[in-house]
Design an enzyme around this catalytic site. Structure first.
Site, mmCIF file in Angstrom:
data_model
loop_
_atom_site.group_PDB
_atom_site.id
_atom_site.type_symbol
_atom_site.label_atom_id
_atom_site.label_comp_id
_atom_site.label_asym_id
_atom_site.label_seq_id
_atom_site.Cartn_x
_atom_site.Cartn_y
_atom_site.Cartn_z
ATOM 1 C CE1 TYR A 103 44.311 -7.444 28.498
ATOM 2 C CE2 TYR A 103 45.698 -5.766 29.519
ATOM 3 C CZ TYR A 103 45.325 -6.497 28.402
ATOM 4 O OH TYR A 103 45.980 -6.305 27.209
ATOM 5 C CE LYS B 92 47.005 -9.642 27.389
ATOM 6 N NZ LYS B 92 47.033 -10.533 26.194
#
Length: 273
Positions: free
Chosen positions: A153, A157
């Site tokens: 994750y 980002k």
């Protein structure tokens, strides 16, 4: 500048959480109309109905769309143009925190950001006969720092930050007339945060606790706090700028220094004795 009043927006992941707060706040700020898109049809239709009850019939539409599917995403843009014949703002907000199913997560968090940006250029870009506009891509504070509990994750980002910094440059603005902004929400009270422990990689004891502890160490905020930050960012942000909203404090801009300014000890530690 007033980047909201009289404008038409398309907001992904807009049925609930931060996205729904964006919809409500931008209508309060004078947004003319909005296409809300999400996979959550029930919540999305309810939000559109709520907005139409508050601001007038036809002000909001809900279009069910899977942002990880390019054809579905294209249909959302087409429905927006069919309804409003105008588009001024795209907020690429859809995303998930699920390292356990990292391949679909990467497809959503990364591919939808690219597709949403390219479709925004297609429908708003001056190079395509449009009037320009603004595209907001959603990173995270984890796009600016690491978190060992959710490395995939965090990597997605970091991609959003790098992609939007690169497309939010003079070449692209001169070509398209589109301003690109990166928003980096901090820990916000949404199901994505509360469910994070169950979505870590399997087979690594203690990883769930690690991600929970890491997220708890960050100051928390409400979705309304982030929505207020978006309002500020849209009115003040320059092309390519990065904004952080965390801890229920006013949103603030950050600057990533040039690579040579990042050298440890000015490179002295790398020299031979």
């Amino acid at each position: 500048m007033d980047a909201i009043c009289g404008k038409i927006a398309l907001i992904t992941g807009g049925a609930n959480g931060i996205g729904a707060a964006y919809v409500r706040r931008l209508f309060q700020a004078g947004m003319q109309g909005c296409t809300i898109t999400d996979v959550d049809e029930q919540q999305g239709e309810a939000l559109a109905e709520e907005m139409n009850g508050c601001y007038g019939s036809g002000k909001a539409i809900f279009v069910r769309g899977d942002m990880s599917d390019k054809a579905s995403f294209e249909c959302v843009f087409q429905e927006n143009m069919k309804t409003f014949n105008q588009l001024d703002l795209v907020v690429n907000n859809a995303g998930i925190l699920r390292d356990r199913v990292w391949e679909p997560m990467i497809n959503l968090n990364i591919a939808s950001t690219v597709n949403g940006s390219l479709l925004g250029i297609k429908h708003m870009g001056r190079n395509n006969g449009g009037c320009g506009g603004t595209i907001v891509n959603t990173a995270s504070i984890l796009g600016l720092q690491g978190l060992p509990g959710c490395p995939c994750y965090t990597g997605t980002k970091h991609f959003v930050v790098g992609f939007t910094r690169s497309i939010g440059t003079q070449f692209w603005f001169d070509l398209t007339g589109i301003r690109f902004l990166t928003v980096c929400p901090g820990v916000t009270m949404t199901p994505m945060i509360s469910d994070a422990e169950q979505w870590v990689f399997e087979g690594f004891p203690g990883l769930g606790k690690l991600v929970v502890d890491g997220l708890k160490a960050e100051p928390c905020q409400t979705v309304e706090d982030m929505a207020e930050g978006l309002n500020t960012m849209l009115n003040e942000g320059e092309n390519g700028s990065i904004w952080v909203g965390e801890g229920a404090k006013p949103i603030y801009q950050v600057v990533i220094p040039p690579i040579r300014a990042m050298k440890v000890d000015g490179g002295e530690s790398c020299k031979s004795p």
